[in-house]
Design a protein around this motif. Sequence first.
Motif, PDB file in Angstrom:
ATOM      1  N   ILE A 113     -20.690  15.965 -14.847  1.00 15.27           N
ATOM      2  CA  ILE A 113     -19.710  14.454 -13.833  1.00 15.27           C
ATOM      3  C   ILE A 113     -20.050  13.103 -14.056  1.00 15.27           C
ATOM      4  O   ILE A 113     -19.190  12.786 -14.041  1.00 15.27           O
ATOM      5  N   THR A 114     -21.724  13.441 -12.697  1.00 14.33           N
ATOM      6  CA  THR A 114     -21.967  12.331 -13.251  1.00 14.33           C
ATOM      7  C   THR A 114     -21.713  11.586 -14.619  1.00 14.33           C
ATOM      8  O   THR A 114     -22.005   9.923 -15.143  1.00 14.33           O
ATOM      9  N   ALA A 115     -22.420  12.066 -15.832  1.00 12.57           N
ATOM     10  CA  ALA A 115     -22.455  11.480 -17.236  1.00 12.57           C
ATOM     11  C   ALA A 115     -21.148  11.307 -17.733  1.00 12.57           C
ATOM     12  O   ALA A 115     -21.035  10.382 -18.789  1.00 12.57           O
ATOM     13  N   SER A 116     -20.122  12.320 -17.091  1.00 12.56           N
ATOM     14  CA  SER A 116     -18.400  11.223 -18.360  1.00 12.56           C
ATOM     15  C   SER A 116     -18.445  10.632 -17.661  1.00 12.56           C
ATOM     16  O   SER A 116     -17.085   9.856 -17.825  1.00 12.56           O
ATOM     17  N   ASN A 117     -18.648  10.257 -16.068  1.00 12.00           N
ATOM     18  CA  ASN A 117     -18.268   8.784 -15.090  1.00 12.00           C
ATOM     19  C   ASN A 117     -18.556   7.485 -15.845  1.00 12.00           C
ATOM     20  O   ASN A 117     -19.320   6.819 -16.403  1.00 12.00           O
ATOM     21  N   PRO A 118     -17.850   6.715 -16.552  1.00 16.52           N
ATOM     22  CA  PRO A 118     -17.906   5.309 -17.405  1.00 16.52           C
ATOM     23  C   PRO A 118     -18.143   4.482 -16.059  1.00 16.52           C
ATOM     24  O   PRO A 118     -19.509   3.634 -16.628  1.00 16.52           O
ATOM     25  N   HIS A 119     -18.124   4.531 -15.475  1.00 19.66           N
ATOM     26  CA  HIS A 119     -18.925   3.605 -13.546  1.00 19.66           C
ATOM     27  C   HIS A 119     -20.616   4.087 -13.558  1.00 19.66           C
ATOM     28  O   HIS A 119     -20.744   3.512 -12.970  1.00 19.66           O
ATOM     29  N   ASN A 120     -20.626   5.923 -14.038  1.00 17.16           N
ATOM     30  CA  ASN A 120     -21.916   6.107 -13.434  1.00 17.16           C
ATOM     31  C   ASN A 120     -22.113   5.615 -11.877  1.00 17.16           C
ATOM     32  O   ASN A 120     -23.431   5.455 -11.636  1.00 17.16           O
ATOM     33  N   LEU A 121     -21.089   6.067 -11.432  1.00 17.90           N
ATOM     34  CA  LEU A 121     -20.731   6.440 -10.184  1.00 17.90           C
ATOM     35  C   LEU A 121     -21.785   5.369  -9.077  1.00 17.90           C
ATOM     36  O   LEU A 121     -22.566   5.283  -8.305  1.00 17.90           O
ATOM     37  N   ASP A 122     -21.299   4.433 -10.048  1.00 20.12           N
ATOM     38  CA  ASP A 122     -21.806   2.386  -9.148  1.00 20.12           C
ATOM     39  C   ASP A 122     -21.296   2.912  -7.659  1.00 20.12           C
ATOM     40  O   ASP A 122     -19.890   2.790  -7.706  1.00 20.12           O
ATOM     41  N   CYS A 123     -21.722   2.925  -6.991  1.00 15.48           N
ATOM     42  CA  CYS A 123     -21.300   2.802  -5.586  1.00 15.48           C
ATOM     43  C   CYS A 123     -20.727   1.314  -5.185  1.00 15.48           C
ATOM     44  O   CYS A 123     -19.945   1.855  -4.133  1.00 15.48           O
ATOM     45  N   ASP A 124     -20.103   0.693  -5.872  1.00 13.32           N
ATOM     46  CA  ASP A 124     -19.198  -0.372  -5.603  1.00 13.32           C
ATOM     47  C   ASP A 124     -17.421  -0.074  -6.339  1.00 13.32           C
ATOM     48  O   ASP A 124     -16.715  -0.727  -5.771  1.00 13.32           O
ATOM     49  N   THR A 125     -18.100   1.265  -7.067  1.00  6.95           N
ATOM     50  CA  THR A 125     -16.713   1.119  -7.747  1.00  6.95           C
ATOM     51  C   THR A 125     -15.912   3.021  -7.394  1.00  6.95           C
ATOM     52  O   THR A 125     -16.850   3.681  -7.237  1.00  6.95           O
ATOM     53  N   TRP A 126     -14.512   3.341  -6.787  1.00  2.00           N
ATOM     54  CA  TRP A 126     -13.966   3.744  -5.926  1.00  2.00           C
ATOM     55  C   TRP A 126     -13.778   4.899  -7.142  1.00  2.00           C
ATOM     56  O   TRP A 126     -12.897   4.353  -7.993  1.00  2.00           O
ATOM     57  N   MET A 127     -13.631   6.019  -7.376  1.00  2.00           N
ATOM     58  CA  MET A 127     -12.175   6.366  -8.136  1.00  2.00           C
ATOM     59  C   MET A 127     -12.367   7.932  -7.880  1.00  2.00           C
ATOM     60  O   MET A 127     -12.663   8.203  -6.580  1.00  2.00           O
ATOM     61  N   GLU A 133     -10.586  21.110 -13.456  1.00  2.00           N
ATOM     62  CA  GLU A 133     -11.219  21.356 -15.030  1.00  2.00           C
ATOM     63  C   GLU A 133     -12.535  22.003 -14.543  1.00  2.00           C
ATOM     64  O   GLU A 133     -13.183  22.771 -15.024  1.00  2.00           O
ATOM     65  N   TRP A 134     -13.018  21.261 -13.734  1.00  2.00           N
ATOM     66  CA  TRP A 134     -14.837  21.247 -13.633  1.00  2.00           C
ATOM     67  C   TRP A 134     -14.606  22.111 -12.827  1.00  2.00           C
ATOM     68  O   TRP A 134     -16.324  22.657 -12.986  1.00  2.00           O
ATOM     69  N   ALA A 135     -14.587  22.289 -11.942  1.00  2.00           N
ATOM     70  CA  ALA A 135     -14.913  23.450 -11.328  1.00  2.00           C
ATOM     71  C   ALA A 135     -13.906  24.696 -11.841  1.00  2.00           C
ATOM     72  O   ALA A 135     -15.466  25.719 -11.821  1.00  2.00           O
ATOM     73  N   SER A 136     -13.376  25.452 -13.217  1.00  2.03           N
ATOM     74  CA  SER A 136     -12.892  26.427 -13.727  1.00  2.03           C
ATOM     75  C   SER A 136     -14.579  26.135 -14.535  1.00  2.03           C
ATOM     76  O   SER A 136     -14.711  27.466 -14.706  1.00  2.03           O
ATOM     77  N   ARG A 137     -15.139  25.001 -15.180  1.00  2.00           N
ATOM     78  CA  ARG A 137     -15.577  25.540 -16.085  1.00  2.00           C
ATOM     79  C   ARG A 137     -17.099  25.848 -14.861  1.00  2.00           C
ATOM     80  O   ARG A 137     -17.858  26.696 -15.675  1.00  2.00           O
ATOM     81  N   ALA A 138     -17.457  25.779 -14.208  1.00  2.00           N
ATOM     82  CA  ALA A 138     -18.438  25.693 -13.104  1.00  2.00           C
ATOM     83  C   ALA A 138     -18.042  27.192 -12.913  1.00  2.00           C
ATOM     84  O   ALA A 138     -19.216  28.171 -13.482  1.00  2.00           O
ATOM     85  N   THR A 139     -17.074  27.687 -12.718  1.00  2.00           N
ATOM     86  CA  THR A 139     -16.841  29.323 -12.263  1.00  2.00           C
ATOM     87  C   THR A 139     -17.191  30.211 -13.302  1.00  2.00           C
ATOM     88  O   THR A 139     -17.704  31.432 -13.479  1.00  2.00           O
ATOM     89  N   LEU A 140     -17.009  29.272 -14.810  1.00  2.00           N
ATOM     90  CA  LEU A 140     -17.004  30.464 -16.193  1.00  2.00           C
ATOM     91  C   LEU A 140     -18.937  30.598 -16.044  1.00  2.00           C
ATOM     92  O   LEU A 140     -18.953  31.775 -16.999  1.00  2.00           O
ATOM     93  N   ASP A 141     -19.437  29.760 -15.946  1.00  2.27           N
ATOM     94  CA  ASP A 141     -20.242  29.167 -16.079  1.00  2.27           C
ATOM     95  C   ASP A 141     -21.311  30.676 -15.121  1.00  2.27           C
ATOM     96  O   ASP A 141     -22.081  30.887 -15.455  1.00  2.27           O
ATOM     97  N   ILE A 142     -20.807  30.626 -14.162  1.00  2.80           N
ATOM     98  CA  ILE A 142     -21.090  31.005 -12.647  1.00  2.80           C
ATOM     99  C   ILE A 142     -20.647  33.201 -12.875  1.00  2.80           C
ATOM    100  O   ILE A 142     -22.035  33.839 -12.735  1.00  2.80           O
ATOM    101  N   ILE A 143     -20.329  33.296 -13.058  1.00  2.99           N
ATOM    102  CA  ILE A 143     -19.496  34.394 -13.828  1.00  2.99           C
ATOM    103  C   ILE A 143     -20.860  34.785 -14.900  1.00  2.99           C
ATOM    104  O   ILE A 143     -20.925  35.887 -14.574  1.00  2.99           O
TER     105      ILE A 143
END
Length: 195
Positions: A113-127, A133-143
């Motif tokens: 998620i961090t790598a996919s963020n264009p602002h690279n989770l800059d503390c001054d930028t909220w998004m 989608e991310w939770a579904s992908r993580a769920t597949l990997d965990i299963i």
Amino acid sequence: MMEAGPGHVLRSWANSVPNNGIIRYLDFFNLDRLVVVSPAALAEVLVHKCYDFEKPPQLRKGISRILGMGLFLSEGDVHKKQRKFLMPAFAYRHVKNMYPMFWDKSTELVAAITASNPHNLDCDTWMSIEVNEWASRATLDIIGQGGFGQSFNAIQDPDNPLSRTYRGIFQPGRAGQMLGVLGFLLPQWLVRKLP
């Protein structure tokens, strides 16, 4: 409403409609619907009084075509029996052994998620991040890892065949959404005959 993303309207209601943890609204044909908006109310609905809050029959019928009538969709005595059979698999000693795998997949998810963020989770930028989608992908990997000892690599590669199939079932396109709505409103034999 669909353009804003899943849950947008419900999120705005949770922030603007006065409530005590639950919002009641009327859906198609004036059917009651509840939106749980606080952790305490969620615990009440899912844990303390779970048998007092049944899922809508149309929802159970529609989703059971995909998932079957398992623990997630069953109600009452059937649910109690299924839950009793599954409890040993979720015993503390079994879950404890999977902690390292959960941790590894969680850190992998955060890094992706961090790598996919264009602002690279800059503390001054909220998004806002759409986590479905991310939770579904993580769920597949965990299963895959926990249940089959196989890495599906869904977090890193959202376009692998398994991820695409999963999305096709649980995130259908416009035509699939329309058929889903018709499936709730019309008899199944009639929906099957539609072109």
